[in-house]
Write a protein that holds these residues in place. Structure first.
Motif, PDB file in Angstrom:
ATOM      1  N   GLN A  89       0.819  -1.211   0.000  1.00 37.78           N
ATOM      2  CA  GLN A  89       0.000   0.000   0.000  1.00 37.78           C
ATOM      3  C   GLN A  89       0.854   1.264   0.000  1.00 37.78           C
ATOM      4  OE1 GLN A  89      -0.164  -2.506   2.181  1.00 37.78           O
ATOM      5  NE2 GLN A  89      -2.054  -2.418   3.356  1.00 37.78           N
ATOM      6  N   LYS A  90       0.227   2.325  -0.511  1.00 36.97           N
ATOM      7  CA  LYS A  90       0.877   3.633  -0.455  1.00 36.97           C
ATOM      8  C   LYS A  90       0.515   4.285   0.886  1.00 36.97           C
ATOM      9  CE  LYS A  90       0.244   4.510  -5.391  1.00 36.97           C
ATOM     10  NZ  LYS A  90      -0.810   3.525  -5.690  1.00 36.97           N
ATOM     11  N   GLN A  91       1.367   5.218   1.290  1.00 35.92           N
ATOM     12  CA  GLN A  91       1.113   5.915   2.553  1.00 35.92           C
ATOM     13  C   GLN A  91      -0.258   6.612   2.529  1.00 35.92           C
ATOM     14  OE1 GLN A  91       4.541   7.939   4.004  1.00 35.92           O
ATOM     15  NE2 GLN A  91       3.419   9.046   5.576  1.00 35.92           N
ATOM     16  N   GLU A  92      -0.607   7.124   1.335  1.00 38.42           N
ATOM     17  CA  GLU A  92      -1.892   7.815   1.178  1.00 38.42           C
ATOM     18  C   GLU A  92      -3.080   6.881   1.476  1.00 38.42           C
ATOM     19  OE1 GLU A  92      -2.318   9.290  -2.915  1.00 38.42           O
ATOM     20  OE2 GLU A  92      -4.415   8.649  -2.666  1.00 38.42           O
ATOM     21  N   GLN A  93      -2.914   5.611   1.071  1.00 33.73           N
ATOM     22  CA  GLN A  93      -4.005   4.652   1.321  1.00 33.73           C
ATOM     23  C   GLN A  93      -4.120   4.333   2.822  1.00 33.73           C
ATOM     24  OE1 GLN A  93      -2.319   1.929  -1.559  1.00 33.73           O
ATOM     25  NE2 GLN A  93      -4.097   2.176  -2.896  1.00 33.73           N
ATOM     26  N   ILE A  94      -2.962   4.221   3.462  1.00 32.74           N
ATOM     27  CA  ILE A  94      -2.990   3.979   4.919  1.00 32.74           C
ATOM     28  C   ILE A  94      -3.624   5.189   5.619  1.00 32.74           C
ATOM     29  CG2 ILE A  94      -1.585   3.447   6.972  1.00 32.74           C
ATOM     30  CD1 ILE A  94      -0.790   1.349   5.170  1.00 32.74           C
ATOM     31  N   ASN A  95      -3.297   6.370   5.141  1.00 36.72           N
ATOM     32  CA  ASN A  95      -3.902   7.574   5.721  1.00 36.72           C
ATOM     33  C   ASN A  95      -5.421   7.544   5.589  1.00 36.72           C
ATOM     34  OD1 ASN A  95      -2.015   9.311   6.909  1.00 36.72           O
ATOM     35  ND2 ASN A  95      -1.199   9.849   4.899  1.00 36.72           N
ATOM     36  N   PHE A  96      -5.903   7.120   4.418  1.00 35.40           N
ATOM     37  CA  PHE A  96      -7.350   7.025   4.209  1.00 35.40           C
ATOM     38  C   PHE A  96      -7.961   6.060   5.237  1.00 35.40           C
ATOM     39  CE2 PHE A  96     -11.114   4.909   2.619  1.00 35.40           C
ATOM     40  CZ  PHE A  96     -11.899   5.966   2.165  1.00 35.40           C
ATOM     41  N   ILE A  97      -7.296   4.930   5.417  1.00 37.47           N
ATOM     42  CA  ILE A  97      -7.817   3.930   6.367  1.00 37.47           C
ATOM     43  C   ILE A  97      -7.883   4.529   7.777  1.00 37.47           C
ATOM     44  CG2 ILE A  97      -7.303   1.713   7.498  1.00 37.47           C
ATOM     45  CD1 ILE A  97      -6.147   0.786   4.749  1.00 37.47           C
ATOM     46  N   TYR A  98      -6.807   5.181   8.208  1.00 35.31           N
ATOM     47  CA  TYR A  98      -6.779   5.735   9.574  1.00 35.31           C
ATOM     48  C   TYR A  98      -7.828   6.839   9.740  1.00 35.31           C
ATOM     49  CZ  TYR A  98      -2.269   3.442  10.537  1.00 35.31           C
ATOM     50  OH  TYR A  98      -1.272   2.534  10.729  1.00 35.31           O
ATOM     51  N   ASN A  99      -7.915   7.704   8.711  1.00 30.72           N
ATOM     52  CA  ASN A  99      -8.875   8.813   8.787  1.00 30.72           C
ATOM     53  C   ASN A  99     -10.295   8.315   8.953  1.00 30.72           C
ATOM     54  OD1 ASN A  99      -7.750  11.453   8.569  1.00 30.72           O
ATOM     55  ND2 ASN A  99      -6.981  10.868   6.555  1.00 30.72           N
ATOM     56  N   ASN A 100     -10.587   7.179   8.370  1.00 27.63           N
ATOM     57  CA  ASN A 100     -11.961   6.688   8.382  1.00 27.63           C
ATOM     58  C   ASN A 100     -12.189   5.619   9.437  1.00 27.63           C
ATOM     59  OD1 ASN A 100     -13.502   8.090   6.106  1.00 27.63           O
ATOM     60  ND2 ASN A 100     -11.483   7.661   5.261  1.00 27.63           N
ATOM     61  N   LYS A 101     -11.385   4.582   9.424  1.00 30.82           N
ATOM     62  CA  LYS A 101     -11.597   3.487  10.374  1.00 30.82           C
ATOM     63  C   LYS A 101     -11.511   3.990  11.814  1.00 30.82           C
ATOM     64  CE  LYS A 101      -8.470   0.213  11.609  1.00 30.82           C
ATOM     65  NZ  LYS A 101      -7.621  -0.986  11.530  1.00 30.82           N
ATOM     66  N   THR A 102     -10.536   4.829  12.107  1.00 31.04           N
ATOM     67  CA  THR A 102     -10.304   5.248  13.489  1.00 31.04           C
ATOM     68  C   THR A 102     -10.791   6.662  13.778  1.00 31.04           C
ATOM     69  OG1 THR A 102      -8.318   3.901  13.431  1.00 31.04           O
ATOM     70  CG2 THR A 102      -8.562   5.393  15.308  1.00 31.04           C
ATOM     71  N   ALA A 103     -10.406   7.633  12.920  1.00 36.67           N
ATOM     72  CA  ALA A 103     -10.672   9.031  13.281  1.00 36.67           C
ATOM     73  C   ALA A 103     -12.159   9.393  13.162  1.00 36.67           C
ATOM     74  CB  ALA A 103      -9.818   9.973  12.441  1.00 36.67           C
ATOM     75  N   ALA A 104     -12.884   8.736  12.244  1.00 30.27           N
ATOM     76  CA  ALA A 104     -14.271   9.168  11.982  1.00 30.27           C
ATOM     77  C   ALA A 104     -15.151   9.151  13.243  1.00 30.27           C
ATOM     78  CB  ALA A 104     -14.889   8.301  10.887  1.00 30.27           C
ATOM     79  N   LEU A 105     -15.080   8.092  14.054  1.00 30.26           N
ATOM     80  CA  LEU A 105     -15.942   8.049  15.251  1.00 30.26           C
ATOM     81  C   LEU A 105     -15.475   9.046  16.309  1.00 30.26           C
ATOM     82  CD1 LEU A 105     -17.149   4.485  16.314  1.00 30.26           C
ATOM     83  CD2 LEU A 105     -18.253   6.176  14.867  1.00 30.26           C
ATOM     84  N   ILE A 106     -14.175   9.314  16.321  1.00 30.90           N
ATOM     85  CA  ILE A 106     -13.652  10.307  17.276  1.00 30.90           C
ATOM     86  C   ILE A 106     -14.116  11.699  16.838  1.00 30.90           C
ATOM     87  CG2 ILE A 106     -11.521  11.311  18.252  1.00 30.90           C
ATOM     88  CD1 ILE A 106     -10.360   8.474  18.232  1.00 30.90           C
ATOM     89  N   GLU A 107     -14.094  11.942  15.522  1.00 33.71           N
ATOM     90  CA  GLU A 107     -14.620  13.217  14.994  1.00 33.71           C
ATOM     91  C   GLU A 107     -16.096  13.368  15.385  1.00 33.71           C
ATOM     92  OE1 GLU A 107     -13.881  12.956  10.780  1.00 33.71           O
ATOM     93  OE2 GLU A 107     -11.727  12.892  11.106  1.00 33.71           O
ATOM     94  N   ALA A 108     -16.858  12.296  15.172  1.00 31.02           N
ATOM     95  CA  ALA A 108     -18.292  12.353  15.513  1.00 31.02           C
ATOM     96  C   ALA A 108     -18.479  12.665  16.999  1.00 31.02           C
ATOM     97  CB  ALA A 108     -18.975  11.041  15.146  1.00 31.02           C
ATOM     98  N   SER A 109     -17.649  12.091  17.843  1.00 32.29           N
ATOM     99  CA  SER A 109     -17.793  12.322  19.293  1.00 32.29           C
ATOM    100  C   SER A 109     -17.583  13.798  19.624  1.00 32.29           C
ATOM    101  CB  SER A 109     -16.773  11.481  20.075  1.00 32.29           C
ATOM    102  OG  SER A 109     -16.921  10.120  19.750  1.00 32.29           O
ATOM    103  N   PHE A 110     -16.521  14.385  19.092  1.00 36.87           N
ATOM    104  CA  PHE A 110     -16.252  15.812  19.343  1.00 36.87           C
ATOM    105  C   PHE A 110     -17.380  16.683  18.767  1.00 36.87           C
ATOM    106  CE2 PHE A 110     -11.843  16.902  20.788  1.00 36.87           C
ATOM    107  CZ  PHE A 110     -11.355  15.624  21.005  1.00 36.87           C
ATOM    108  N   MET A 111     -17.798  16.368  17.545  1.00 35.31           N
ATOM    109  CA  MET A 111     -18.784  17.220  16.861  1.00 35.31           C
ATOM    110  C   MET A 111     -20.147  17.151  17.553  1.00 35.31           C
ATOM    111  SD  MET A 111     -17.679  16.171  13.018  1.00 35.31           S
ATOM    112  CE  MET A 111     -18.666  17.272  12.013  1.00 35.31           C
ATOM    113  N   ILE A 112     -20.554  15.944  17.948  1.00 36.86           N
ATOM    114  CA  ILE A 112     -21.871  15.785  18.580  1.00 36.86           C
ATOM    115  C   ILE A 112     -21.900  16.503  19.935  1.00 36.86           C
ATOM    116  CG2 ILE A 112     -23.446  14.082  19.624  1.00 36.86           C
ATOM    117  CD1 ILE A 112     -22.552  12.172  17.296  1.00 36.86           C
ATOM    118  N   GLY A 113     -20.837  16.343  20.728  1.00 37.52           N
ATOM    119  CA  GLY A 113     -20.766  17.053  22.008  1.00 37.52           C
ATOM    120  C   GLY A 113     -20.877  18.555  21.777  1.00 37.52           C
ATOM    121  N   ALA A 114     -20.170  19.054  20.756  1.00 33.65           N
ATOM    122  CA  ALA A 114     -20.172  20.487  20.465  1.00 33.65           C
ATOM    123  C   ALA A 114     -21.574  20.946  20.044  1.00 33.65           C
ATOM    124  CB  ALA A 114     -19.145  20.790  19.375  1.00 33.65           C
TER     125      ALA A 114
END
Ligand code: GRG
Length: 301
Positions: A175-200
């Motif tokens: 894989q390219k680094q860009e693809q790993i970044n996509f995976i991390y941004n979505n698999k892991t960061a997306a629910l953390i983003e939702a948590s911050f945004m919903i609280g706000a």
């Protein structure tokens, strides 16, 4: 030094457990498996982030809407772990120091418990929305609900997991680094983003502030995943509650494979620093939230 993640654990668990599904004669087959997976432990960082994001924007008492979203967020996270541990995905036997749901109840129940939790998360929120909220509260809750469903779905966590599983199952390890970044941004960061945004949102943040919170959380989520990769190399099964060196054993590429350990450690620090700087753009302070971001980069599990 106090540790708000540990100090808040009992309080957060009481909120998460308050809304767990009740059993009756035939539904207890599924509710037992659902409740087992939620009660097996965990750091509860997503509901903690949601609560602290709420407190950043308001001094008002916490609402039942917030508590239901906090519980629902942990149910969605737990469903994702239940399914990720299945034989068709990672086939893991241990999680959070306990047997995984499929290892304890069988594969079919591992699938059903995850399905049950995902749907139930939405029920816990929508049932309350439909019966208890006035127009202005309903508007905020509807926005928050849309963020939860989107960030958990194919444009978020499911999308990231899909690319990850695709590489894994096809034994594609270039894989390219860009693809790993996509995976991390979505698999892991997306629910953390939702948590911050919903609280706000529930705390009354403006649209612009919610967008800043999304960026803060993205940095936190990326730092969190890279730290997870580092712990897979440096920790022990006793401390992590699951087997270590799983990435290497599975021939899986992580950002640490690209960067090396030292650079990866540095990136985790940098991402957390960026997160705190962005948080300050909002012009309000929540010391606990900042402390939790620091703790996550220094965590050992
Ligand atoms: C099956 C749709 C679907 C998604 C699965 C969460 C996930 C996506 C996979 C789990 C594997 C993994 C390493 C995901 C990255 C996110 C992550 C570090 C999850 C573990 O979260 P923690 O550390 O877990 O908050 P606890 O047990 O503390 O709740």
């Amino acid at each position: 030094m106090n540790n708000p993640i540990k100090d808040k654990n009992a309080e957060i668990n009481s909120i998460i457990y308050r809304y767990l599904p009740k059993s009756d004669k035939y539904t207890e087959l599924i509710t037992d498996a659902m409740n087992y997976s939620v009660q097996a432990g965990g750091k509860r960082i997503r509901p903690i982030f949601m609560q602290e994001a709420y407190k950043l924007f308001t001094d008002q008492e916490e609402t039942e809407t917030l508590h239901r979203f906090m519980a629902a967020m942990e149910y969605v996270h737990t469903y994702s772990l239940c399914h990720d541990d299945l034989p068709a995905m990672d086939n893991d036997q241990y999680r959070r120091g306990n047997l995984t749901t499929h290892a304890k109840f069988g594969e079919a129940f591992g699938i059903l418990a995850g399905d049950g939790l995902l749907n139930y998360a939405f029920e816990v929120i929508s049932e309350y929305m439909a019966n208890n909220l006035d127009y202005s509260e309903l508007k905020k809750a509807t926005k928050a609900f849309n963020i939860l469903t989107t960030k958990a779905g194919y444009k978020g966590m499911v999308g990231g997991q899909t690319l990850d599983v695709y590489f894994d199952k096809n034994k594609m390890f270039d894989q390219k680094q860009e693809q790993i970044n996509f995976i991390y941004n979505n698999k892991t960061a997306a629910l953390i983003e939702a948590s911050f945004m919903i609280g706000a949102i529930l705390g009354g943040a403006s649209e612009e502030e919610v967008q800043i919170m999304e960026k803060v959380a993205n940095n936190v989520g990326m730092a969190f995943q890279i730290k997870d990769d580092l712990l897979d190399i440096t920790s022990t099964q006793e401390v992590l509650g699951k087997p270590i060196n799983s990435d290497e054993k599975n021939g899986k590429k992580t950002l640490v494979s690209f960067l090396g350990m030292e650079e990866a450690e540095r990136l985790v620090e940098q991402l957390s620093k960026d997160a705190i700087e962005q948080l300050h753009l909002i012009g309000k302070r929540n010391e606990t939230l900042e402390q939790i971001i620091h703790l996550l980069i220094n965590r050992d599990n």
